[in-house]
Design a protein around this motif. Structure first.
Motif, mmCIF file in Angstrom:
data_model
loop_
_atom_site.group_PDB
_atom_site.id
_atom_site.type_symbol
_atom_site.label_atom_id
_atom_site.label_comp_id
_atom_site.label_asym_id
_atom_site.label_seq_id
_atom_site.Cartn_x
_atom_site.Cartn_y
_atom_site.Cartn_z
ATOM 1 N N TYR A 293 0.848 -1.137 0.072
ATOM 2 C CA TYR A 293 -0.015 -0.049 0.059
ATOM 3 C C TYR A 293 0.884 1.367 0.061
ATOM 4 C CZ TYR A 293 -2.894 3.788 1.934
ATOM 5 O OH TYR A 293 -3.187 5.150 2.327
ATOM 6 N N LYS A 294 1.732 1.566 1.057
ATOM 7 C CA LYS A 294 2.592 2.564 1.261
ATOM 8 C C LYS A 294 3.394 2.850 -0.098
ATOM 9 C CE LYS A 294 3.547 4.562 5.431
ATOM 10 N NZ LYS A 294 4.048 4.249 6.752
ATOM 11 N N SER A 295 4.038 1.768 -0.609
ATOM 12 C CA SER A 295 4.729 2.055 -1.802
ATOM 13 C C SER A 295 3.947 2.485 -3.163
ATOM 14 C CB SER A 295 5.670 0.435 -2.223
ATOM 15 O OG SER A 295 4.785 -0.543 -2.850
ATOM 16 N N ILE A 296 2.839 2.169 -3.116
ATOM 17 C CA ILE A 296 1.982 2.687 -4.367
ATOM 18 C C ILE A 296 1.596 3.857 -4.038
ATOM 19 C CG2 ILE A 296 -0.504 2.519 -5.315
ATOM 20 C CD1 ILE A 296 -0.237 -0.365 -5.268
ATOM 21 N N LEU A 298 3.476 6.207 -2.425
ATOM 22 C CA LEU A 298 4.438 7.065 -2.658
ATOM 23 C C LEU A 298 4.985 7.072 -4.173
ATOM 24 C CD1 LEU A 298 6.664 5.689 0.520
ATOM 25 C CD2 LEU A 298 5.379 8.060 0.073
ATOM 26 N N ALA A 299 4.639 5.780 -4.682
ATOM 27 C CA ALA A 299 4.830 5.879 -6.099
ATOM 28 C C ALA A 299 4.051 6.856 -6.983
ATOM 29 C CB ALA A 299 4.691 4.343 -6.978
ATOM 30 N N THR A 300 2.841 7.036 -6.491
ATOM 31 C CA THR A 300 1.633 7.869 -7.067
ATOM 32 C C THR A 300 2.458 9.493 -6.948
ATOM 33 O OG1 THR A 300 -0.025 6.436 -6.362
ATOM 34 C CG2 THR A 300 -0.556 8.758 -6.910
ATOM 35 N N CYS A 301 2.949 9.695 -5.926
ATOM 36 C CA CYS A 301 3.456 11.031 -5.692
ATOM 37 C C CYS A 301 4.724 11.294 -6.687
ATOM 38 C CB CYS A 301 3.807 11.374 -4.406
ATOM 39 S SG CYS A 301 2.275 11.296 -3.276
ATOM 40 N N SER A 302 5.599 10.224 -6.621
ATOM 41 C CA SER A 302 6.776 10.251 -7.220
ATOM 42 C C SER A 302 6.511 10.400 -8.764
ATOM 43 C CB SER A 302 7.880 9.369 -6.903
ATOM 44 O OG SER A 302 7.309 8.131 -6.868
ATOM 45 N N ILE A 303 5.649 9.658 -9.269
ATOM 46 C CA ILE A 303 5.373 9.623 -10.695
ATOM 47 C C ILE A 303 5.012 11.134 -10.887
ATOM 48 C CG2 ILE A 303 3.496 9.061 -12.487
ATOM 49 C CD1 ILE A 303 3.459 6.224 -11.308
ATOM 50 N N ALA A 304 4.097 11.925 -10.146
ATOM 51 C CA ALA A 304 3.665 13.323 -10.327
ATOM 52 C C ALA A 304 4.924 14.069 -10.157
ATOM 53 C CB ALA A 304 2.516 13.646 -9.428
ATOM 54 N N GLY A 305 5.719 13.845 -9.368
ATOM 55 C CA GLY A 305 6.900 14.695 -9.207
ATOM 56 C C GLY A 305 7.874 14.670 -10.236
ATOM 57 N N VAL A 306 8.237 13.447 -10.611
ATOM 58 C CA VAL A 306 9.353 13.352 -11.553
ATOM 59 C C VAL A 306 8.658 13.567 -12.997
ATOM 60 C CG1 VAL A 306 11.308 11.730 -12.684
ATOM 61 C CG2 VAL A 306 10.681 11.468 -10.192
ATOM 62 N N GLY A 307 7.318 13.279 -13.155
ATOM 63 C CA GLY A 307 6.701 13.669 -14.384
ATOM 64 C C GLY A 307 6.688 14.907 -14.970
ATOM 65 N N TYR A 308 7.020 15.668 -13.618
ATOM 66 C CA TYR A 308 7.012 17.398 -14.291
ATOM 67 C C TYR A 308 8.128 17.633 -14.865
ATOM 68 C CZ TYR A 308 4.808 21.739 -13.333
ATOM 69 O OH TYR A 308 4.175 23.144 -13.606
ATOM 70 N N PRO A 338 8.866 3.946 -10.508
ATOM 71 C CA PRO A 338 7.293 4.063 -9.765
ATOM 72 C C PRO A 338 6.359 3.138 -10.287
ATOM 73 C CG PRO A 338 8.002 6.321 -10.378
ATOM 74 C CD PRO A 338 9.222 5.344 -10.553
ATOM 75 N N THR A 339 6.336 3.651 -11.890
ATOM 76 C CA THR A 339 5.198 2.988 -12.818
ATOM 77 C C THR A 339 5.275 1.476 -12.457
ATOM 78 O OG1 THR A 339 5.505 4.670 -14.056
ATOM 79 C CG2 THR A 339 4.211 3.015 -15.026
ATOM 80 N N ALA A 340 6.525 0.873 -12.802
ATOM 81 C CA ALA A 340 6.986 -0.650 -12.641
ATOM 82 C C ALA A 340 6.485 -1.140 -11.291
ATOM 83 C CB ALA A 340 8.399 -0.791 -12.914
ATOM 84 N N ILE A 341 6.742 -0.154 -10.052
ATOM 85 C CA ILE A 341 6.297 -0.699 -8.747
ATOM 86 C C ILE A 341 4.880 -0.758 -8.609
ATOM 87 C CG2 ILE A 341 6.061 0.174 -6.497
ATOM 88 C CD1 ILE A 341 9.071 1.415 -6.893
ATOM 89 N N LYS A 342 4.064 0.052 -9.395
ATOM 90 C CA LYS A 342 2.756 -0.271 -9.450
ATOM 91 C C LYS A 342 2.145 -1.527 -9.946
ATOM 92 C CE LYS A 342 0.983 4.384 -8.680
ATOM 93 N NZ LYS A 342 -0.002 5.220 -8.987
#
Ligand code: HEM
Ligand SMILES: [Cu+2]
Length: 553
Positions: A293-296, A298-308, A338-342
């Motif tokens: 749960y937690k890694s998903i 955090l992956a959501t936020c890092s996709i948004a962050g790096v995706g910028y 992070p996408t692969a983690i999801k």
């Protein structure tokens, strides 16, 4: 604790005649439903345009086959894309399911600013009408990317000597639409921060809520950039000021930077909410807590962050420096982690689960399959060596349909089936739903997989026809037949939903799929006030063990 018994928080909305009881309602659920009807009406229009685009390429140029005249082809794919991007997939899941379920997932009575929420819908509607009205004044043939200097210089038509530049019309429409999403983003961020039920800390929020939260930050931080950029193009069309037009001393590459600084984060605005829905559907139909749960979250936020930070991967062929190319290529690959983690966590959740292949689960599994192809082909485009060959070919068209349509849109449709009975108080026919899914999935592969192959073999995108070459003839033909199957599936989808609204078996069952998150504790359909008693959260959202033991929230 049953949240539906004591009634001191119950209230009614002012009585109004139809349709004012909808159009003036500030209830988040009604606003979500209004978006659903409006957006899927536009979706149907854009699917028809997509159908025509494919039909145009059934046979090669030498056959004399022509459905769309060459000088109109640009306007058709531009309108198709403007509707699909700005009127369907960008508002997407946040507008429909975010509006309906965010307050229910966190135990709130509504979003933080209900009136602003209604204003967001109105801005969406006004922007949409403006965009479609643009067709009446000649439409735009610039592509949805409004590439300059063409979009600065082109004038579409003049009536009685009056110049009607519909490109400015479309740009202004996109500006108005942008405000709708910015206000929705602000509303959702404040709602998550201020209206969570007692006991619901951030790491007890359902994952759909996490995805809406990350998406809202992108809506608020990225949308203003494209808003001002499009306005600059409009000003440049009328005034002797050079922003982007080299004839006026402007810089067209500057436009591309500003445009993609929004439009790449925009692809995460399109996909993150659907990923959140997949994170709700998979544990439900595996009857297992989500893995990691937690890694998903955090992956959501890092996709948004790096995706910028990856926007210039759309500009590898514009002559930007090698340092820039290497940096943006590296950052593009970084988003893959992070996408692969999801994807790994979704598959790990299904592993040894008691899988039920209900319609929502079919769309969720198809999402993973399509998005993997979309993501992996994205890595090929994120690498300069291959991108030089593939840029602006049908490979790109195949890639983004796998991500936006096969990912984003499949996620939204799966989410609507998941929450269908909760939203409507009626059941849909699984037989019809699964038939629609099967046609859509098979049609989709036969339509877009050949485009990847055609692009690798040099077929440019946005061309209205092609030369008589056996490889092109075969795969263009297969792709068009695929579009017929896909469109048949989309028609079947609408038949399923209309049949369910009209003839569906009524249900008041609160939790038909036995899901563990809070929104399933409300009545079906939820009353205006959502919860009669403010819920108190005592466990993690996907703690099935505790949920099964005492049905706790
Ligand atoms: C049945 C559904 C659909 C069909 C048959 C279809 C077909 C097509 C075709 C053939 C093109 C390429 C035109 C060309 O370059 O020659 C195209 C472009 C495009 N499509 Fe779709 N599409 C469909 C659904 C979607 C969806 C759901 C989305 C987004 C969520 C989407 C977004 C786009 C975009 C952004 C373009 C690029 C237009 C441009 O070059 O400016 N399409 N579509
Ligand atoms: Cu990108």
């Amino acid at each position: 604790m049953d949240v539906n018994t004591t009634s001191y928080l119950v209230y009614e909305e002012k009585k109004r005649p139809f349709p004012l009881n909808w159009l003036l309602s500030v209830d988040h659920k009604r606003i979500g439903v209004m978006y659903a009807f409006t957006m899927f009406t536009f979706f149907a229009v854009a699917v028809s345009l997509g159908f025509l685009l494919r039909l145009q390429k059934l046979f090669p140029q030498s056959s004399g086959w022509e459905i769309i005249p060459a000088d109109m082809y640009g306007s058709v794919f531009t309108l198709h894309a403007i509707i699909m991007i700005f009127l369907f997939i960008v508002p997407g899941a946040p507008a429909i399911l975010g509006n309906f379920f965010l307050p229910l997932q966190i135990g709130a009575k509504d979003v933080a600013f209900p009136r602003v929420n209604l204003l967001s819908y109105w801005l969406y509607l006004i922007g949409a009408i403006m965009a479609l009205a643009g067709v009446l004044v000649g439409g735009a043939d610039t592509g949805w990317t409004f590439t300059v200097p063409y979009s600065v210089t082109t004038h579409t038509m003049s009536v009685f000597g009056i110049e009607f530049n519909s490109v400015s019309w479309m740009l202004t429409a996109a500006f108005v639409l942008g405000w709708g999403t910015i206000l929705t983003g602000i509303n959702f961020i404040v709602t998550v921060h201020r209206l969570r039920a007692k006991g619901m800390g951030f790491f007890r929020m359902p994952l759909f809520t996490w995805s809406l939260y990350a998406t809202s930050w992108l809506q608020v931080l990225a949308t203003p950039v494209v808003g001002i950029t499009l306005l600059m193009v409009v000003v440049e069309r009328f005034m002797p000021i050079g922003f982007f037009d080299p004839n006026k001393g402007g810089d067209p590459i500057l436009f591309q930077h500003l445009f993609w600084i929004y439009s790449h984060p925009a692809v995460y605005i399109m996909i993150l909410p659907s990923m959140g829905l997949i994170s709700e559907i998979i544990p439900t139909f595996s009857q297992k807590p989500i893995f990691g749960y937690k890694s998903i979250a955090l992956a959501t936020c890092s996709i948004a962050g790096v995706g910028y930070l990856v926007w210039a991967h759309h500009m590898f062929t514009t002559g930007i420096s090698d340092i820039a190319v290497v940096t943006f290529s590296f950052l593009t690959f970084l988003v893959g982690i992070p996408t692969a983690i999801k994807v790994f966590n979704w598959i790990a959740t299904m592993y040894r689960g008691s899988i039920r292949l209900e319609t929502p689960m079919l769309y969720a599994i198809a999402f993973i399959y399509n998005f993997m192809i979309g993501g992996l082909t994205g890595l090929l485009l994120g690498n300069l060596g291959t991108d030089i060959h593939l840029h602006d070919t049908d490979f790109v068209v195949g890639h983004f349909h796998y991500t936006m349509f096969g990912g984003g849109a499949f996620g939204i449709i799966g989410g609507i089936f998941h929450y269908w009975s909760k939203m409507t108080g009626k059941q849909y026919s699984s037989k019809l739903g699964n038939t629609a899914f099967t046609l859509m999935f098979i049609g989709f592969q036969f339509l877009y997989m050949p485009l990847l192959y055609l692009g690798m073999n040099g077929m440019p995108r946005r061309y209205h026809t092609y030369p008589d070459i056996p490889l092109f003839n075969t795969w263009q033909f297969v792709s068009t037949v695929g579009s017929w199957v896909l469109v048949a599936g989309v028609i079947m989808l609408f038949v399923t939903w209309i049949h369910a609204l009209w003839k569906g078996k009524p249900t008041t069952e609160r939790n038909p799929w036995n899901s563990s998150t809070l929104e399933w504790q409300t009545l079906t359909p939820p009353p205006l006030y959502n919860f009669a008693v403010e819920p108190v959260v005592t466990r993690d959202p996907y703690d099935y063990e505790k949920f099964r033991k005492d049905g706790s929230t």
